[in-house]
Design a protein around this motif. Sequence first.
Motif, mmCIF file in Angstrom:
data_model
loop_
_atom_site.group_PDB
_atom_site.id
_atom_site.type_symbol
_atom_site.label_atom_id
_atom_site.label_comp_id
_atom_site.label_asym_id
_atom_site.label_seq_id
_atom_site.Cartn_x
_atom_site.Cartn_y
_atom_site.Cartn_z
ATOM 1 N N ARG A 245 46.769 36.613 44.536
ATOM 2 C CA ARG A 245 47.327 37.927 44.194
ATOM 3 C C ARG A 245 48.105 38.544 45.357
ATOM 4 O O ARG A 245 48.251 39.765 45.441
ATOM 5 N N LEU A 246 48.606 37.710 46.228
ATOM 6 C CA LEU A 246 49.375 38.219 47.363
ATOM 7 C C LEU A 246 50.570 39.050 46.910
ATOM 8 O O LEU A 246 50.972 39.999 47.598
ATOM 9 N N PHE A 247 51.134 38.715 45.763
ATOM 10 C CA PHE A 247 52.330 39.420 45.296
ATOM 11 C C PHE A 247 52.048 40.883 44.984
ATOM 12 O O PHE A 247 52.976 41.691 44.853
ATOM 13 N N LEU A 248 50.769 41.275 44.898
ATOM 14 C CA LEU A 248 50.422 42.671 44.599
ATOM 15 C C LEU A 248 50.375 43.546 45.846
ATOM 16 O O LEU A 248 50.317 44.771 45.731
ATOM 17 N N LEU A 249 50.401 42.958 47.019
ATOM 18 C CA LEU A 249 50.255 43.751 48.239
ATOM 19 C C LEU A 249 51.467 44.645 48.490
ATOM 20 O O LEU A 249 51.341 45.761 48.992
ATOM 21 N N LYS A 250 52.662 44.159 48.115
ATOM 22 C CA LYS A 250 53.877 44.942 48.342
ATOM 23 C C LYS A 250 54.644 45.229 47.055
ATOM 24 O O LYS A 250 55.742 45.775 47.109
ATOM 25 N N ASN A 251 54.067 44.864 45.930
ATOM 26 C CA ASN A 251 54.782 45.015 44.663
ATOM 27 C C ASN A 251 53.834 45.548 43.588
ATOM 28 O O ASN A 251 52.633 45.263 43.609
ATOM 29 N N GLU A 252 54.408 46.288 42.641
ATOM 30 C CA GLU A 252 53.684 46.619 41.419
ATOM 31 C C GLU A 252 53.958 45.520 40.402
ATOM 32 O O GLU A 252 55.025 44.888 40.425
ATOM 33 N N ALA A 253 52.995 45.273 39.509
ATOM 34 C CA ALA A 253 53.160 44.199 38.531
ATOM 35 C C ALA A 253 52.496 44.582 37.220
ATOM 36 O O ALA A 253 51.387 45.142 37.217
ATOM 37 N N GLU A 254 53.184 44.301 36.134
ATOM 38 C CA GLU A 254 52.640 44.585 34.809
ATOM 39 C C GLU A 254 51.369 43.761 34.579
ATOM 40 O O GLU A 254 51.311 42.577 34.893
ATOM 41 N N GLY A 255 50.355 44.433 34.027
ATOM 42 C CA GLY A 255 49.109 43.742 33.722
ATOM 43 C C GLY A 255 48.132 43.681 34.872
ATOM 44 O O GLY A 255 47.038 43.126 34.729
ATOM 45 N N TYR A 256 48.490 44.227 36.022
ATOM 46 C CA TYR A 256 47.618 44.227 37.198
ATOM 47 C C TYR A 256 47.502 45.645 37.754
ATOM 48 O O TYR A 256 48.425 46.451 37.626
ATOM 49 N N CYS A 257 46.378 45.923 38.393
ATOM 50 C CA CYS A 257 46.233 47.157 39.166
ATOM 51 C C CYS A 257 46.426 46.787 40.634
ATOM 52 O O CYS A 257 45.481 46.388 41.319
ATOM 53 N N ALA A 258 47.672 46.873 41.082
ATOM 54 C CA ALA A 258 47.976 46.483 42.461
ATOM 55 C C ALA A 258 47.195 47.325 43.460
ATOM 56 O O ALA A 258 46.764 46.834 44.504
ATOM 57 N N ALA A 259 47.005 48.608 43.133
ATOM 58 C CA ALA A 259 46.270 49.498 44.036
ATOM 59 C C ALA A 259 44.871 48.963 44.304
ATOM 60 O O ALA A 259 44.346 49.078 45.422
ATOM 61 N N LEU A 260 44.259 48.369 43.298
ATOM 62 C CA LEU A 260 42.893 47.874 43.455
ATOM 63 C C LEU A 260 42.848 46.667 44.391
ATOM 64 O O LEU A 260 41.941 46.551 45.230
ATOM 65 N N THR A 261 43.822 45.769 44.268
ATOM 66 C CA THR A 261 43.856 44.612 45.171
ATOM 67 C C THR A 261 44.072 45.062 46.613
ATOM 68 O O THR A 261 43.427 44.550 47.538
ATOM 69 N N ARG A 262 44.969 46.020 46.800
ATOM 70 C CA ARG A 262 45.185 46.540 48.163
ATOM 71 C C ARG A 262 43.904 47.160 48.699
ATOM 72 O O ARG A 262 43.519 46.943 49.859
ATOM 73 N N TYR A 263 43.260 47.948 47.873
ATOM 74 C CA TYR A 263 42.004 48.583 48.297
ATOM 75 C C TYR A 263 40.959 47.532 48.650
ATOM 76 O O TYR A 263 40.258 47.653 49.667
ATOM 77 N N HIS A 264 40.827 46.484 47.849
ATOM 78 C CA HIS A 264 39.853 45.435 48.143
ATOM 79 C C HIS A 264 40.135 44.800 49.503
ATOM 80 O O HIS A 264 39.208 44.540 50.290
ATOM 81 N N TYR A 265 41.422 44.552 49.801
ATOM 82 C CA TYR A 265 41.771 43.947 51.089
ATOM 83 C C TYR A 265 41.327 44.842 52.246
ATOM 84 O O TYR A 265 40.686 44.379 53.205
ATOM 85 N N TYR A 266 41.657 46.124 52.169
ATOM 86 C CA TYR A 266 41.322 47.023 53.274
ATOM 87 C C TYR A 266 39.835 47.362 53.306
ATOM 88 O O TYR A 266 39.270 47.597 54.380
ATOM 89 N N LYS A 267 39.208 47.377 52.164
ATOM 90 C CA LYS A 267 37.762 47.608 52.125
ATOM 91 C C LYS A 267 37.037 46.498 52.863
ATOM 92 O O LYS A 267 36.140 46.762 53.681
ATOM 93 N N LEU A 268 37.406 45.239 52.590
ATOM 94 C CA LEU A 268 36.774 44.127 53.302
ATOM 95 C C LEU A 268 37.088 44.188 54.791
ATOM 96 O O LEU A 268 36.220 43.903 55.626
ATOM 97 N N SER A 269 38.314 44.567 55.146
ATOM 98 C CA SER A 269 38.669 44.687 56.567
ATOM 99 C C SER A 269 37.745 45.668 57.273
ATOM 100 O O SER A 269 37.223 45.388 58.361
ATOM 101 N N CYS A 270 37.532 46.812 56.656
ATOM 102 C CA CYS A 270 36.654 47.815 57.266
ATOM 103 C C CYS A 270 35.210 47.335 57.307
ATOM 104 O O CYS A 270 34.486 47.585 58.278
ATOM 105 N N GLU A 271 34.769 46.655 56.251
ATOM 106 C CA GLU A 271 33.393 46.158 56.236
ATOM 107 C C GLU A 271 33.164 45.114 57.324
ATOM 108 O O GLU A 271 32.110 45.113 57.988
ATOM 109 N N LEU A 272 34.141 44.241 57.542
ATOM 110 C CA LEU A 272 34.004 43.242 58.598
ATOM 111 C C LEU A 272 34.036 43.894 59.979
ATOM 112 O O LEU A 272 33.301 43.480 60.886
ATOM 113 N N THR A 273 34.882 44.911 60.155
ATOM 114 C CA THR A 273 34.880 45.658 61.419
ATOM 115 C C THR A 273 33.501 46.226 61.687
ATOM 116 O O THR A 273 32.949 46.097 62.788
ATOM 117 N N GLY A 274 32.922 46.862 60.669
ATOM 118 C CA GLY A 274 31.586 47.436 60.823
ATOM 119 C C GLY A 274 30.526 46.384 61.076
ATOM 120 O O GLY A 274 29.589 46.606 61.862
#
Length: 703
Positions: A245-274
Motif C-alpha cells: 500500500r505504498l501508493f497510499l502514502l502520497k496519494n488518495e485512492a478510490e476504495g482505500y482510506c489512505a489516511a488510515l495507512t498513513r496513520y498506521h505507519y506513523y503509529k508504529l514509528s512512535c510505538e517503536l520509538t517508545g
Amino acid sequence: MNATSFFLMLDTRDVVDHSRIRRMLTETKAKGFDSINFEFRNSMYDMYSDTGKAAVRAVVNMSKELGLKSVILFEHPGVPLLEKYPQARQKWLIEHRAQVIARAFSLDLIQPGPPDFSTTSAVFQGIRRAFFVKRQAGAISECEDVTDQIGWAFHNANTPRITGTYESEGELLLYAEYEINRPDYAFPYIREGLEMMLDICAGCEPDGIILDEFGIGTRKEDIYMGGEWFCRRFEERFGYDFRSRLFLLKNEAEGYCAALTRYHYYKLSCELTGEIQRQANEMFKERYPWCRFTGCHHTWWGEGNSGDLWAGNMDYFSLARNICGGMTDSQFYSESTMTSMISLAESLAKYAGGKEIYSCSWTRDPTPMQLEYYSSLLGSRNCRWTYIGWGCALGFSPGYPDHYTWDGLENHLKNQYEMLDFIKTAEKKPKVALMYCWESAAAQNNRFMHYHRLSLKAVLRECMTSHIEIDVVPTFAENLDDYETLIVLWPELLPEDAWSAIRQYVRSGKDVIFMGPPARYTAEGRDVSAEFRALVGAGAISRGEIYPEEYAYDFRDVWFTPEKVDMLCYPMEPAGGRPLIVHGDKCMGIQNGNVKYYPFEIALTPCFGAVMGRLSAFAHINAEQSFISKLMYDGEDAVLTLCARLGQFIDARFEFLDQTVEIRRGKLIGLRFSAGVLKEAVSRRDAVIRVNGNEREYKIIGA
C-alpha cells in the motif's frame, strides 16, 4: 536532576585532553549550574572508542568530585550493532513518478542525503515496488502491482538515473530503496545494540541518560522506512503488507482510506520509538538503580512544524511515559516558541514518568535581555532549564565560554532556580483543555499539516499571555470532566474512544470548540463525517481550499522550505447551526448549542479574538499583557507568579482572591496566599508590592 543543567559539547581536543574537561566542569559549577549533560560534537572519536570511553569516565567522575549531576547523551543507539548484523541496516523508500511512452520510461533518482548532521549517506539499492496507476480527478482509480513486470537499469552519472521498460503506456509509481548506516529499530536483536551503548558507562556512575532527540523514523519529508524488519512488525501490528500500500502514502485512492495507512505507519514509528526508550531506560536502571533522569524532549524537529512526525516521535504524551518529566525544546528567537513550548511541557509533565517540567531552551547568539527574561520566565513557570552550551559546535551553541554573555550568566540562573525554590511543588489546575490530535497530522500528507503545530503554538501563546491557564491533553485523556471548556484542534482522525469522549462531553452541556479540518475517520477506520456534521450543525463541508483572508505566518517555523505553505480552510453550509463568521458567501464559523466549529486556523487570524473573549472568563487575573502570570496550588495555598515580558516592567493593579494587588517596577514576583491572605512574597530588587493599599515586604531573589 535539580534546577539548571548545562549542555557540554566535547570536541576532539576535549576528548584527548582531560584538563580541558576539568576546566569546563569547574567553570560550569562556578556559574551555579547543578548538573551537566554532555555529548561529543566535532570529535574524531566516538563514545564507543577506548579514547571516547576514557573521556566519558573523566566527565562523570570529575562531575561527581565537584558535586555536579551528570547525564550522558547518546545520539544513535545501536549503530555498532551493524558490524555484527549488517542486515539490520535501515532501508528507506522514496516514491518516484514516471510516464511510460512507447514502452519506455526514465527518471532522475531523488538523492535523500544523510539522515542527520553526520557524513553517513544513503546508498541506492534498487527499485523495490512498482505500481501501474490510473487517475480520476487526481485520485488513483486503478492500481496494479507490476514490480515483476518492469525492466530497469541504474545509471550512476553526475545525476543518478533509472531507465526502464513496461508494456503499457501510462503512469508508474516506482519506489526506490536506499540503505543507511543506522539500525532498523524493529530488528529482533536490537537489545544487543543497547547493551553496547550502555557499556560506554563502564567504570563510572552517571546520574542519567538521554537518547538525544531520538526517533526511529527517517526524519525526512516523503521518505519512509521500508526494510524487512520494519515491514514485518507492521504486518504483525496491522494485519497487512505495508509495501503493498505504498501508493497510499502520497496519494488518495478510490476504495482505500489512505489516511488510515498513513496513520498506521506513523503509529508504529512512535510505538517503536517508545519501545527503544523503555528498553534503554530499564536496562540503565538495572545497572544504576538510583538513576532518576531519563529523557529527552520529543519536540526537536524545529519548534513550529510537524516534522516530529517524520522522526517517529510526535505522539508526545505516550512517549512521555518513558521519561522523567515534561520536556520540550525551544529557542529564544521567538517568544511564541518559548511560551507555547513551556506550556506544552507543563502538560506533558502530568503524563510523564516524573512530574518535573523541563525546557531545553537557548539561542545561537543570546543577549543579556533575552537571558534575563527567559530565565525569569522559566522560573515563574516552575520549569527546570537545560541551557546550551559549552563548546564551538558550528552554530549549535553560543560557543561558551567565549561568548560575551558568559560573564554574568550566574545572575540569570539565580532568577530561575530561586523562583523554583519558592514555588516548590505547586501545580496549575486549568479549566480549559486543548486536545492534541497528533493522529490528524499523521492522516495528512501535504505541507498544510504543519499548520497543526502552528495553531497549537498560537493557542498556547495567547492563553499564557492573557493570564489563562490551559492544559494540553492527549486523545487518550480520561479526565475531561475536570475542564469547563474543551478545544479540539484538528479532529480529522481521532481514536474511537476519543471521539466517544468528545460527544459525551458535548452531552454534559460544557463548551466544545473545534478548529481546523473536519472529522472524517476514527483511527479504527470508521467514517464519522456525518456524525461530525450533525454535531456542529453543518451540511456539506468543503474538501479544502486556500484561505482567502489575513493570517499570521512565520517562515522560521516552517524552516525546511523557502516556499510559503498555504493555509487551507473548509467552508461549510449551515444545517441547523447558527453562522458565526462569514467571509463573502462562505460560512467559516458555526454554532450548534454548546458546540462551535471554525473550519480554518482561526488562532492565526484576527478572528481569534472572539474565541479569546469567551476564554477570558477563565483568566485568573484581569490585567494587561505586559507581563505573564501563572496560578498554581500547593495544598490549600494559592501561588501566583508574575514575570515581566522582554524589556518591560510589571506596573499593574488587579483583583485576586478578593484582594487588591498592586505592583510597581516589578520584574519577577512570587506571591503565596493562604486562606485568601498573603503569606509570603518574593521579588527581584526595587519592586513595590501593595495588597489592599498596604506595602508588603518581600524576600529578594535573583541578582
